[in-house]
Design an enzyme around this catalytic site. Structure first.
Site, mmCIF file in Angstrom:
data_model
loop_
_atom_site.group_PDB
_atom_site.id
_atom_site.type_symbol
_atom_site.label_atom_id
_atom_site.label_comp_id
_atom_site.label_asym_id
_atom_site.label_seq_id
_atom_site.Cartn_x
_atom_site.Cartn_y
_atom_site.Cartn_z
ATOM 1 N N HIS A 66 -2.271 4.842 -9.714
ATOM 2 C CA HIS A 66 -1.115 5.507 -9.100
ATOM 3 C C HIS A 66 0.210 5.301 -9.830
ATOM 4 C CE1 HIS A 66 -1.066 1.544 -7.310
ATOM 5 N NE2 HIS A 66 -1.780 1.856 -6.245
ATOM 6 N N ASP B 24 -5.741 7.689 -3.269
ATOM 7 C CA ASP B 24 -5.248 6.474 -2.617
ATOM 8 C C ASP B 24 -5.136 6.688 -1.108
ATOM 9 O OD1 ASP B 24 -4.448 3.854 -2.342
ATOM 10 O OD2 ASP B 24 -2.394 4.186 -2.973
ATOM 11 N N HIS C 266 -9.070 3.826 0.630
ATOM 12 C CA HIS C 266 -9.114 2.672 1.540
ATOM 13 C C HIS C 266 -9.655 3.190 2.874
ATOM 14 C CE1 HIS C 266 -6.326 0.230 -1.051
ATOM 15 N NE2 HIS C 266 -5.941 1.445 -1.401
ATOM 16 N N PHE C 267 -10.911 2.901 3.150
ATOM 17 C CA PHE C 267 -11.528 3.399 4.379
ATOM 18 C C PHE C 267 -11.488 2.363 5.509
ATOM 19 C CE2 PHE C 267 -14.361 7.005 2.486
ATOM 20 C CZ PHE C 267 -13.221 7.725 2.191
ATOM 21 N N ARG C 268 -10.863 1.204 5.260
ATOM 22 C CA ARG C 268 -10.455 0.239 6.284
ATOM 23 C C ARG C 268 -11.592 -0.544 6.944
ATOM 24 N NH1 ARG C 268 -5.552 -0.027 4.261
ATOM 25 N NH2 ARG C 268 -4.135 1.658 4.844
ATOM 26 N N ASN D 95 -9.375 -4.404 0.007
ATOM 27 C CA ASN D 95 -8.445 -5.119 0.897
ATOM 28 C C ASN D 95 -8.715 -4.782 2.356
ATOM 29 O OD1 ASN D 95 -7.506 -2.566 0.073
ATOM 30 N ND2 ASN D 95 -5.407 -3.037 0.647
ATOM 31 N N HIS E 189 -3.163 -2.353 -9.400
ATOM 32 C CA HIS E 189 -1.971 -1.904 -8.663
ATOM 33 C C HIS E 189 -0.812 -2.691 -9.258
ATOM 34 C CE1 HIS E 189 0.188 -1.103 -4.598
ATOM 35 N NE2 HIS E 189 1.081 -1.563 -5.469
#
Length: 443
Positions: free
Chosen positions: A235, A308, A61-63, A93, A177
């Site tokens: 995960h 993750d 997740h690099f935002r 997300n 997830h």
């Protein structure tokens, strides 16, 4: 520029052999003993250090876009390269969420100019974007991400008809997830009734419980079996969930599982020292769960190991339990944490290469990456097991500026990272800022 890597311990496809590798025009030109260098080649003596295919991280997740105060593609890809991760697959997300073909194209455009590592992106599922999933470009997305547990915005997919439609019609791998939201909310209400606003972090694995994980994972596996879907459960955190998956080679499996480095490295005993810094979803659980997941990696029940990577600012993480966000910055030290397990006899270096490079390349049909083979892209990492990495003495390249591995000494060091044949990181310094490439898929 051509490069000849001399005296390497080449870790590839289940064995480690002494030899040389020549890189030319961004590709692996030759692999063997006493490989002939061309005129003008740069020669690097690796003095017996391990040479592995670069890690392909199938979950980060690099935002970006929307949360650049936490992280962005440029900063987090630098941290990844410093840690020997040469390719990543990034999650949807963000804000706006990556739930349309247009949003996928926007992310590709952002990465094309600023990502040091190679890149790919998931299309996200919602309760109302089944048509986008049906028509997703099979070469633009690495897979479709389904949050079957709590998520941001409207990305929790809990409509039964939508789930059936996704599993019946999705043309790509479905990555899930898995946590049961109603069960989590009930556990949370019980904790609040007991502790009020002062819920201790040690309640996190009880709130996001093993039962909540198993109920959701079981549903995903049942749907995949019913519809013949290609399912990858992300995960895994519990011993109980492992019974849902078959051991054996990845090839031929329709249902696969992933473990993450922090669930292999940490367990519930670490909450006392690290607090909300290791708050993540699904939660880090018991020592027994941790050991079972490690064994599942060795038994090929777990097919892929990823990060993750999900950074938040230090200020955000310092909030009380209910306000502290879940997620950890991990890419810079992920490979080193696995190599530490090699040193302790928990796994072999060949298995590290298998789970972090060969398996994700095979699972996602990544073209010509993930192996040290002549003609493949030269995405490579050198790890010296005779040199230490004292985490607190090193810069943290993630934008958030902190790491859950603080205070740790790893008994190995990433000394060189090559992306597309370019020496991007060496001697603790970045040597090249040329962007990586979009991953291509043999589909």
């Amino acid at each position: 520029m051509a490069i000849a890597l001399r005296n390497a311990a080449i870790v590839n496809e289940g064995s480690t052999v002494e030899g040389d590798v020549r890189i030319a025009a961004g590709r692996i030109d030759a692999v063997g003993t006493a490989v002939t260098a061309g005129a003008g080649d740069t020669e690097i003596d690796l003095a017996g250090a391990w040479l592995l295919p670069g890690m392909i991280d199938d979950q980060v997740h690099f935002r970006e876009p929307g949360f650049e105060h936490k992280a962005d593609i440029a900063t987090e890809s630098r941290a990844a390269v410093a840690g020997g991760i040469t390719s990543y697959m990034e999650m949807p997300n963000c804000d706006p969420q990556t739930v349309t073909g247009a949003a996928l194209k926007d992310k590709h455009a952002r990465a094309a100019s600023r990502s040091l590592a190679n890149y790919a992106f998931y299309l996200g599922a919602t309760n109302d974007n089944l048509e986008e999933i049906r028509r997703v470009d099979r070469h633009l997305a690495c897979g479709v991400k389904v949050f079957m547990g709590a998520s941001t915005g409207n990305m929790l997919v809990d409509d039964e008809r939508t789930l059936e439609g996704i599993f019946a019609e999705c043309p790509l791998l479905i990555a899930t997830h898995c946590e049961d939201t109603p069960m989590i909310l009930a556990n949370e209400a019980e904790a609040q009734a007991r502790y009020g606003d002062d819920i201790p972090i040690t309640e996190h694995p009880n709130i996001r419980s093993a039962e909540a994980c198993h109920r959701s994972s079981s549903l995903a596996v049942r749907l995949a079996r019913t519809h013949g879907s290609r399912l990858h459960v992300l995960h895994i955190t519990t011993a109980r969930e492992l019974a849902l998956f078959e051991p054996g080679p990845l090839e031929g499996k329709r249902i696969t599982a992933e473990a993450c480095v922090h669930h292999l490295f940490f367990n519930e005993t670490h909450y006392g020292a690290l607090g909300t810094d290791i708050k993540c979803n699904p939660a880090i659980k018991t020592r027994a769960d941790q050991l079972a997941i490690r064994q599942a990696v060795n038994d090929d029940v777990i097919d892929v190991v990823a990060t993750d990577h999900a950074p938040h600012t230090a200020e955000e993480k310092a909030s009380p339990y209910m306000q502290a966000p879940s997620g950890l910055p991990l890419v810079q030290h992920a490979l080193l944490s696995l190599v530490e397990q090699v040193r302790l006899g928990e796994m072999t270096i060949e298995r590290v290469a298998q789970k972090t490079a060969h398996a994700p390349a095979t699972l996602f049909d990544v073209a010509e990456r993930g192996f040290i083979r002549e003609g493949y892209h030269a995405d490579l990492v050198v790890i010296d097991p005779s040199r230490n990495t004292v985490v607190d003495d090193e810069p943290v390249y993630a934008k958030c500026g902190w790491t859950p591995f603080r205070g740790t000494t790893f008994h190995a060091r990433v000394t060189h990272t090559f992306v597309g044949g370019r020496l991007m990181f060496a001697g603790g310094e970045f040597r090249d800022d040329t962007p990586g490439e979009a991953l291509e898929f043999d589909r």
